[in-house]
Scaffold this motif. Sequence first.
Motif, mmCIF file in Angstrom:
data_model
loop_
_atom_site.group_PDB
_atom_site.id
_atom_site.type_symbol
_atom_site.label_atom_id
_atom_site.label_comp_id
_atom_site.label_asym_id
_atom_site.label_seq_id
_atom_site.Cartn_x
_atom_site.Cartn_y
_atom_site.Cartn_z
ATOM 1 N N ASP A 115 0.833 -1.193 0.000
ATOM 2 C CA ASP A 115 0.000 0.000 0.000
ATOM 3 C C ASP A 115 0.871 1.248 0.000
ATOM 4 O O ASP A 115 1.914 1.294 0.654
ATOM 5 C CB ASP A 115 -0.912 0.018 1.231
ATOM 6 C CG ASP A 115 -2.042 -0.988 1.093
ATOM 7 O OD1 ASP A 115 -2.269 -1.448 -0.045
ATOM 8 O OD2 ASP A 115 -2.681 -1.315 2.103
ATOM 9 N N GLU A 119 -3.918 3.307 -4.770
ATOM 10 C CA GLU A 119 -3.834 2.749 -3.415
ATOM 11 C C GLU A 119 -2.666 1.770 -3.316
ATOM 12 O O GLU A 119 -1.915 1.752 -2.350
ATOM 13 C CB GLU A 119 -5.150 2.035 -3.111
ATOM 14 C CG GLU A 119 -5.308 1.643 -1.667
ATOM 15 C CD GLU A 119 -6.647 0.945 -1.423
ATOM 16 O OE1 GLU A 119 -6.690 0.117 -0.504
ATOM 17 O OE2 GLU A 119 -7.620 1.208 -2.178
ATOM 18 N N HIS A 120 -2.525 0.939 -4.354
ATOM 19 C CA HIS A 120 -1.459 -0.062 -4.355
ATOM 20 C C HIS A 120 -0.278 0.430 -5.184
ATOM 21 O O HIS A 120 -0.441 0.902 -6.307
ATOM 22 C CB HIS A 120 -1.969 -1.397 -4.931
ATOM 23 C CG HIS A 120 -3.122 -1.956 -4.163
ATOM 24 N ND1 HIS A 120 -3.074 -2.181 -2.809
ATOM 25 C CD2 HIS A 120 -4.369 -2.309 -4.563
ATOM 26 C CE1 HIS A 120 -4.239 -2.658 -2.395
ATOM 27 N NE2 HIS A 120 -5.041 -2.739 -3.441
ATOM 28 N N GLU A 136 5.021 9.180 0.874
ATOM 29 C CA GLU A 136 4.236 8.428 -0.124
ATOM 30 C C GLU A 136 4.678 8.689 -1.560
ATOM 31 O O GLU A 136 3.920 8.450 -2.500
ATOM 32 C CB GLU A 136 2.727 8.716 0.029
ATOM 33 C CG GLU A 136 2.169 8.331 1.392
ATOM 34 C CD GLU A 136 0.660 8.475 1.499
ATOM 35 O OE1 GLU A 136 0.060 9.209 0.678
ATOM 36 O OE2 GLU A 136 0.075 7.854 2.395
ATOM 37 N N LYS A 184 0.204 3.895 1.444
ATOM 38 C CA LYS A 184 0.229 4.486 2.792
ATOM 39 C C LYS A 184 1.328 3.895 3.686
ATOM 40 O O LYS A 184 1.691 4.466 4.714
ATOM 41 C CB LYS A 184 -1.135 4.413 3.463
ATOM 42 C CG LYS A 184 -1.670 3.033 3.745
ATOM 43 C CD LYS A 184 -3.028 3.155 4.474
ATOM 44 C CE LYS A 184 -3.546 1.807 4.949
ATOM 45 N NZ LYS A 184 -3.837 0.873 3.847
#
Length: 346
Positions: free
Chosen positions: A7, A222-223, A306, A9
């Motif tokens: 992820d 997201e990924h 990120e 995040k």
Amino acid sequence: MQETTMDVKDFYYDLPQELIAQDPLEDRSSSRLLVLGKGDGSIRHEVFRNITQYLNPGDCLVINNTKVIPARLFGEREHTGATIEILLLKRRENDIWETLVKPGKKAKVGTRIIFGGGILVGEVVDVVEDGNRLIRFTYEGIFEEILDQLGQMPLPPYITHTLKDKNRYQTVYAKYDGSAAAPTAGLHFTPELLEEIRAKGVRIAEVTLHVGLGTFRPVKVEHVQDHHMHSEYYQVTEEAAQLINETKRSGGRVIAVGTTSCRTLESAAEADGTLAEKSGWTDIFIYPGYQFKVIDALITNFHLPESTLVMLVSALAGREHIMNAYEEAVRERYRFFSFGDAMFIN
């Protein structure tokens, strides 16, 4: 083997706004340097000019000799006089450039933009992917000289101060025009420090990668695996390839200065890690699970949470080690991003 899913995040860290460096230091080499052991995650705090203590005779330092062009232009729409800002992204052919235009909605095909009272005139000839505009420029004289006169350095969006000296967003070894952003790890070197490094028996190889603005493009998926990188032009000369191959053969380390040098080498290398003269476009995306073919160590700045660059350094040192080092840098109040402090992963 790349890991199955990761992820975005997982690469987040909390950065207080005041730690984002707004101005370059008076002396380039006086930045701080966090030395991170990629094997054990050990951390040491240093001053950048002491990097020489961590370099051995027979090592090869690889620098990116691209030059940032003053790519930000402010002009007026013909007839209305409305202000338009343009960022030159890449030269498509002769006088046609792919650009980012603000406000874009007003820049329809056929729109003419006047810069510097008419020294330079741009006409929108096409709208391409991401809403970027192709603009054809007309002028008298030499484009680069006009750009130098009218253009501003395209500082990243998180730097709000005005740059007093254009050269401070340029490495001391910048040679070839073409970048929309600086290869910032190189900003810490002075001519004196490079001399000291050479005198120690460390070889210096030069490669070129013209840094695109995609460097600052946030990862919106997201990924991690779903993110698609922008492409950038790179070049490895025969001389650089030979230097690096010799270093590998004789057991020296290849140390990339900056993620751009790292991506250039990893893009150009054969599966066995050897290099030959090569140029082209790369959209290589390096994240944990990637097996490095060429580089052994990396000098780099501290990158945005990120971002693809945090993912790249995590591929080299391991995500836990990197996130731990970043938290330590925040605690120790290091300066972050383009004009900030440096990290040496070895």
